[in-house]
Design a protein around this motif. Structure first.
Motif, PDB file in Angstrom:
ATOM      1  N   GLU A 258       2.479   6.912  71.200  1.00 34.80           N
ATOM      2  CA  GLU A 258       3.225   8.255  70.423  1.00 34.80           C
ATOM      3  C   GLU A 258       4.320   9.431  71.384  1.00 34.80           C
ATOM      4  O   GLU A 258       3.019   9.501  72.344  1.00 34.80           O
ATOM      5  N   LEU A 298      10.188  12.827  73.554  1.00 36.88           N
ATOM      6  CA  LEU A 298      11.274  11.869  72.634  1.00 36.88           C
ATOM      7  C   LEU A 298      12.339  11.011  73.313  1.00 36.88           C
ATOM      8  O   LEU A 298      12.492   9.866  72.912  1.00 36.88           O
ATOM      9  N   ALA A 302      11.088   7.973  72.156  1.00 38.74           N
ATOM     10  CA  ALA A 302      11.682   7.817  70.253  1.00 38.74           C
ATOM     11  C   ALA A 302      13.070   7.361  70.453  1.00 38.74           C
ATOM     12  O   ALA A 302      13.809   7.208  71.245  1.00 38.74           O
ATOM     13  N   SER A 303      13.271   6.642  69.097  1.00 39.61           N
ATOM     14  CA  SER A 303      14.858   6.202  69.257  1.00 39.61           C
ATOM     15  C   SER A 303      15.763   7.690  69.427  1.00 39.61           C
ATOM     16  O   SER A 303      15.611   8.575  68.550  1.00 39.61           O
ATOM     17  N   GLU A 305      18.177   8.891  66.781  1.00 41.06           N
ATOM     18  CA  GLU A 305      17.468   9.499  65.134  1.00 41.06           C
ATOM     19  C   GLU A 305      16.414  10.452  65.407  1.00 41.06           C
ATOM     20  O   GLU A 305      16.428  11.492  65.100  1.00 41.06           O
ATOM     21  N   ASP A 306      15.159   9.480  66.116  1.00 40.32           N
ATOM     22  CA  ASP A 306      14.152  10.107  66.051  1.00 40.32           C
ATOM     23  C   ASP A 306      13.902  11.328  65.738  1.00 40.32           C
ATOM     24  O   ASP A 306      13.161  12.121  66.816  1.00 40.32           O
ATOM     25  N   ALA A 307      14.441  11.401  67.440  1.00 36.46           N
ATOM     26  CA  ALA A 307      14.890  12.293  68.628  1.00 36.46           C
ATOM     27  C   ALA A 307      15.033  13.718  68.122  1.00 36.46           C
ATOM     28  O   ALA A 307      14.506  15.087  68.115  1.00 36.46           O
ATOM     29  N   LYS A 308      16.116  13.329  67.005  1.00 35.51           N
ATOM     30  CA  LYS A 308      17.418  14.486  66.991  1.00 35.51           C
ATOM     31  C   LYS A 308      16.575  15.023  64.813  1.00 35.51           C
ATOM     32  O   LYS A 308      16.594  16.291  65.446  1.00 35.51           O
ATOM     33  N   LYS A 309      15.698  14.539  64.774  1.00 39.82           N
ATOM     34  CA  LYS A 309      14.886  14.631  63.380  1.00 39.82           C
ATOM     35  C   LYS A 309      14.174  16.073  64.091  1.00 39.82           C
ATOM     36  O   LYS A 309      13.742  16.616  63.493  1.00 39.82           O
ATOM     37  N   HIS A 310      12.883  15.205  65.354  1.00 40.53           N
ATOM     38  CA  HIS A 310      12.491  16.068  65.979  1.00 40.53           C
ATOM     39  C   HIS A 310      12.921  17.298  66.207  1.00 40.53           C
ATOM     40  O   HIS A 310      12.092  18.296  66.174  1.00 40.53           O
TER      41      HIS A 310
END
Length: 355
Positions: A258, A298, A302-303, A305-310
């Motif tokens: 992770e 990230l 991470a994808s 999208e997941d990076a932006k969410k974080h």
């Protein structure tokens, strides 16, 4: 410190002390009653004259310590050199139990104190890790050892125990080699760092096919076998950094690591705060490093999208959360550059429990 009392006059004559393996020290003091062989430097009499008698007194003081140690309960762990000296004087000191401190990986932050683990029994499967590993490589090795289930078999070396049969008989690892497999080629991490191989480190895929840690196991001066442990990450960067990108983390393509785990490993391997008077506080430096490390993790794991969410969640937590009522649910919507905020009904809160 003064270790001799001559009728109220105290001075240091460098009487010996014995340091057990675990902690503390055994020391001796001399109280002179009648001793014509002892000479003091006049007129101040703050220093003893170096004579053969003084050396004999030091030898006698050391033997007095050995006799006290031999009668101690529980028996302290004594270095082999002292055990040998005592035996030569017919003083029997106990052999320390076959126990060592477990090996732990090094970290870059010297101010992040970790309690030294206690002594643990060793056996035929134990490995003494005598390799001089920098934090990046020791962190990679430790994670691989944990994943392989061999971390409990790793122990710190202790040169003070060299000479005892049980210690000299333990298997040792004096060096490790980390190999990176990309496409159809395998590269040594050290050679990549030194630029002695093609491709150079800047051309290595940050998501390689495989990583292996190789442990040459020695007994005495003979290499008896080599253990290969699969790993899922390593650092191309060494134990210094001017930019977090220089750390160059490598995480295997099939790893389930992770992003927050990689960020923690980056901190352990590379975060060394500046103590310059013009530097920011320790906490500020640490927070900034953690943010940059998480961004790097990230980007790698991470994808998009997941990076932006974080990033959005972290920004909200840092900049906005303080302004949100603790007893209300708040909905924030962003559309077309417009921000909409809706407050929900008040919710019951348990005393002392934050929202």
């Amino acid at each position: 410190d003064p270790d001799l009392n001559f009728h109220g006059l105290t001075l240091s004559v460098r009487l010996p002390s014995v340091d057990p393996v675990e902690s503390g020290a055994w020391s001796v003091r001399a109280d002179i009653e009648a001793c014509p062989e002892l000479g003091l430097v006049l007129p101040a009499r703050r220093e003893a004259v170096e004579t053969e008698f003084l050396n004999e007194m030091r030898d006698a003081a050391r033997l007095a310590i050995y006799r006290a140690v031999a009668a101690a309960e529980p028996a302290p762990r004594i270095a082999f050199k002292d055990h040998k000296r005592a035996a030569e004087a017919d003083i029997a000191l106990p052999v320390p139990l076959a126990e060592l401190r477990p090996w732990l990986p090094g970290i870059a932050d010297s101010s992040d104190w970790v309690q030294t683990p206690g002594f643990t029994p060793v056996d035929a499967d134990s490995l003494v890790i005598a390799a001089d590993l920098d934090p990046p490589d020791s962190q990679a090795f430790w994670r691989a050892a944990e994943r392989a289930g061999m971390a409990p078999t790793l122990f710190e070396p202790d040169s003070r125990l060299e000479g005892y049969d049980w210690y000299d008989g333990l298997a040792r690892v004096n060096s490790i080699r980390i190999d990176i497999a990309c496409a159809d080629l395998t590269h040594s991490l050290d050679e990549l760092r030194n630029g002695n191989e093609t491709p150079r480190s800047t051309d290595i895929d940050p998501r390689p096919n495989a990583i292996h840690v190789h442990l040459p196991v020695q007994r005495g001066s003979v290499t008896v076998r080599t253990i290969a442990i699969p790993a899922d990450f390593a650092f191309l960067g060494e134990d210094w950094w001017s930019d977090l990108q220089d750390t160059a983390p490598l995480v295997t393509a099939d790893s389930t690591m992770e992003p927050h785990i990689l960020a923690q490993l980056l901190r352990a391997a590379f975060f060394s705060p500046s103590d310059d008077t013009e530097a920011d506080s320790y906490e500020t430096q640490k927070t900034r490093f953690d943010d940059d490390a998480m961004h790097l993790a990230l980007t790698l794991l991470a994808s998009e999208e997941d990076a932006k969410k974080h990033v959005i969640a972290e920004t909200m937590h840092r900049e906005v959360l303080w302004a949100i009522p603790r007893d209300r649910e708040v909905s924030i919507t962003v559309s077309g550059g417009r921000v909409g905020i809706e407050f929900g009904p008040e919710t019951a809160q348990s005393e002392g429990v934050p929202a």
